[in-house]
Scaffold this motif. Structure first.
Motif, PDB file in Angstrom:
ATOM      1  N   ASN A  90       9.287  15.361  -2.326  1.00 58.67           N
ATOM      2  CA  ASN A  90       8.096  14.527  -2.374  1.00 58.67           C
ATOM      3  C   ASN A  90       8.046  13.659  -1.124  1.00 58.67           C
ATOM      4  N   LEU A  91       6.849  13.325  -0.722  1.00 63.53           N
ATOM      5  CA  LEU A  91       6.642  12.485   0.453  1.00 63.53           C
ATOM      6  C   LEU A  91       5.719  11.353   0.038  1.00 63.53           C
ATOM      7  N   VAL A  92       6.095  10.136   0.390  1.00 64.82           N
ATOM      8  CA  VAL A  92       5.269   8.982   0.075  1.00 64.82           C
ATOM      9  C   VAL A  92       5.309   8.026   1.257  1.00 64.82           C
ATOM     10  N   GLU A  93       4.171   7.415   1.547  1.00 64.29           N
ATOM     11  CA  GLU A  93       4.123   6.404   2.600  1.00 64.29           C
ATOM     12  C   GLU A  93       4.123   5.036   1.938  1.00 64.29           C
ATOM     13  N   VAL A  94       5.026   4.171   2.393  1.00 61.96           N
ATOM     14  CA  VAL A  94       5.160   2.827   1.824  1.00 61.96           C
ATOM     15  C   VAL A  94       5.068   1.800   2.943  1.00 61.96           C
ATOM     16  N   MET A  95       4.791   0.572   2.563  1.00 65.67           N
ATOM     17  CA  MET A  95       4.766  -0.530   3.523  1.00 65.67           C
ATOM     18  C   MET A  95       5.981  -1.412   3.246  1.00 65.67           C
ATOM     19  N   ILE A  96       6.792  -1.627   4.255  1.00 59.85           N
ATOM     20  CA  ILE A  96       7.937  -2.523   4.148  1.00 59.85           C
ATOM     21  C   ILE A  96       7.834  -3.522   5.289  1.00 59.85           C
ATOM     22  N   ASN A  97       7.751  -4.787   4.931  1.00 61.71           N
ATOM     23  CA  ASN A  97       7.618  -5.857   5.911  1.00 61.71           C
ATOM     24  C   ASN A  97       6.421  -5.623   6.838  1.00 61.71           C
ATOM     25  N   GLY A  98       5.329  -5.152   6.236  1.00 60.70           N
ATOM     26  CA  GLY A  98       4.105  -4.959   6.989  1.00 60.70           C
ATOM     27  C   GLY A  98       4.070  -3.716   7.861  1.00 60.70           C
ATOM     28  N   LYS A  99       5.077  -2.872   7.775  1.00 61.18           N
ATOM     29  CA  LYS A  99       5.132  -1.679   8.605  1.00 61.18           C
ATOM     30  C   LYS A  99       5.169  -0.439   7.710  1.00 61.18           C
ATOM     31  N   MET A 104       0.838  -1.175   0.000  1.00 57.20           N
ATOM     32  CA  MET A 104       0.000   0.000   0.000  1.00 57.20           C
ATOM     33  C   MET A 104       0.884   1.239   0.000  1.00 57.20           C
ATOM     34  N   VAL A 105       0.634   2.134  -0.920  1.00 59.16           N
ATOM     35  CA  VAL A 105       1.431   3.348  -1.014  1.00 59.16           C
ATOM     36  C   VAL A 105       0.488   4.534  -1.043  1.00 59.16           C
ATOM     37  N   ARG A 106       0.767   5.497  -0.184  1.00 57.78           N
ATOM     38  CA  ARG A 106      -0.026   6.719  -0.156  1.00 57.78           C
ATOM     39  C   ARG A 106       0.892   7.873  -0.527  1.00 57.78           C
ATOM     40  N   GLU A 107       0.498   8.654  -1.501  1.00 59.44           N
ATOM     41  CA  GLU A 107       1.339   9.734  -1.996  1.00 59.44           C
ATOM     42  C   GLU A 107       0.889  11.064  -1.424  1.00 59.44           C
ATOM     43  N   MET A 108       1.862  11.898  -1.119  1.00 58.69           N
ATOM     44  CA  MET A 108       1.579  13.257  -0.681  1.00 58.69           C
ATOM     45  C   MET A 108       2.591  14.168  -1.350  1.00 58.69           C
ATOM     46  N   MET A 109       2.158  14.931  -2.313  1.00 58.11           N
ATOM     47  CA  MET A 109       3.060  15.848  -3.006  1.00 58.11           C
ATOM     48  C   MET A 109       3.202  17.116  -2.166  1.00 58.11           C
ATOM     49  N   MET A 110       4.435  17.526  -1.948  1.00 55.19           N
ATOM     50  CA  MET A 110       4.698  18.752  -1.221  1.00 55.19           C
ATOM     51  C   MET A 110       4.754  19.895  -2.236  1.00 55.19           C
ATOM     52  N   MET A 111       4.432  21.063  -1.818  1.00 56.66           N
ATOM     53  CA  MET A 111       4.404  22.210  -2.717  1.00 56.66           C
ATOM     54  C   MET A 111       5.779  22.869  -2.805  1.00 56.66           C
ATOM     55  N   ARG A 121       8.923   4.616  -4.646  1.00 59.77           N
ATOM     56  CA  ARG A 121       8.072   3.428  -4.541  1.00 59.77           C
ATOM     57  C   ARG A 121       8.858   2.190  -5.007  1.00 59.77           C
ATOM     58  N   GLU A 122       9.608   2.330  -6.090  1.00 58.99           N
ATOM     59  CA  GLU A 122      10.396   1.217  -6.617  1.00 58.99           C
ATOM     60  C   GLU A 122      11.455   0.766  -5.602  1.00 58.99           C
ATOM     61  N   ILE A 123      12.131   1.716  -4.977  1.00 59.65           N
ATOM     62  CA  ILE A 123      13.145   1.400  -3.966  1.00 59.65           C
ATOM     63  C   ILE A 123      12.504   0.664  -2.784  1.00 59.65           C
ATOM     64  N   ALA A 124      11.390   1.177  -2.313  1.00 58.33           N
ATOM     65  CA  ALA A 124      10.702   0.545  -1.186  1.00 58.33           C
ATOM     66  C   ALA A 124      10.241  -0.864  -1.553  1.00 58.33           C
ATOM     67  N   ASN A 125       9.729  -1.035  -2.764  1.00 63.06           N
ATOM     68  CA  ASN A 125       9.287  -2.363  -3.203  1.00 63.06           C
ATOM     69  C   ASN A 125      10.462  -3.335  -3.284  1.00 63.06           C
ATOM     70  N   THR A 126      11.629  -2.862  -3.701  1.00 67.31           N
ATOM     71  CA  THR A 126      12.824  -3.715  -3.752  1.00 67.31           C
ATOM     72  C   THR A 126      13.178  -4.213  -2.361  1.00 67.31           C
ATOM     73  N   VAL A 127      13.203  -3.302  -1.404  1.00 66.82           N
ATOM     74  CA  VAL A 127      13.533  -3.682  -0.023  1.00 66.82           C
ATOM     75  C   VAL A 127      12.471  -4.625   0.534  1.00 66.82           C
ATOM     76  N   ILE A 156       8.164  10.174  -6.979  1.00 64.57           N
ATOM     77  CA  ILE A 156       7.444   9.196  -6.155  1.00 64.57           C
ATOM     78  C   ILE A 156       7.578   7.788  -6.716  1.00 64.57           C
ATOM     79  N   GLU A 157       7.537   7.647  -8.031  1.00 64.31           N
ATOM     80  CA  GLU A 157       7.674   6.318  -8.626  1.00 64.31           C
ATOM     81  C   GLU A 157       9.014   5.686  -8.270  1.00 64.31           C
ATOM     82  N   TYR A 158      10.070   6.488  -8.277  1.00 62.24           N
ATOM     83  CA  TYR A 158      11.393   5.979  -7.914  1.00 62.24           C
ATOM     84  C   TYR A 158      11.415   5.540  -6.449  1.00 62.24           C
TER      85      TYR A 158
END
Length: 123
Positions: free
Chosen positions: A13-22, A1-8, A36-42, A32-34
């Protein structure tokens, strides 16, 4: 689950990601896509490590993931070094070939000049 929040503005950029359920908040000037990709790799690496040994705690999984990522990084750095050495060797070889072309061009021009002179020579 990823929640995006663009800063002005110039803010990252700020994004919330889930890694190992946290959930983790990532903040970066990267898109943000980058992130997200890094977080998904981990997350994927941790999941794979957890599948191999379900008894590992979070810290051990994190350390093993870090070691796997460090291994990937080192291999890529070694590959870059080898490629740089190959590029240097090829550039040097290219310079040698350029000199050969210049020498052969001069010899050809000298030959053409000598041939032209010989056509005008009458017996």
């Amino acid at each position: 689950m990823v929640r995006e929040m663009m800063m002005m503005g110039d803010n990252p950029n700020l994004v919330e990601v889930m890694i190992n359920g946290k959930p983790y908040k990532m903040k970066s000037p990267s898109d943000i896509e980058y992130m997200r990709e890094i977080a998904n790799t981990v997350d994927h690496m941790i999941t794979e490590i957890r599948k191999m040994n379900k008894k590992l705690d979070r810290e051990d999984m994190a350390v093993l993931t870090a070691l796997n990522l460090a291994d990937r990084l080192k291999k890529k750095e070694d590959e870059i070094e080898r490629l740089n050495e190959t590029v240097s060797r090829l550039m040097s070889e290219n310079e040698g070939l350029k000199r050969n072309i210049e020498e052969l061009t001069k010899e050809l021009n000298d030959f053409i000049t000598a041939f032209d002179r010989s056509k005008n020579f009458k017996l």
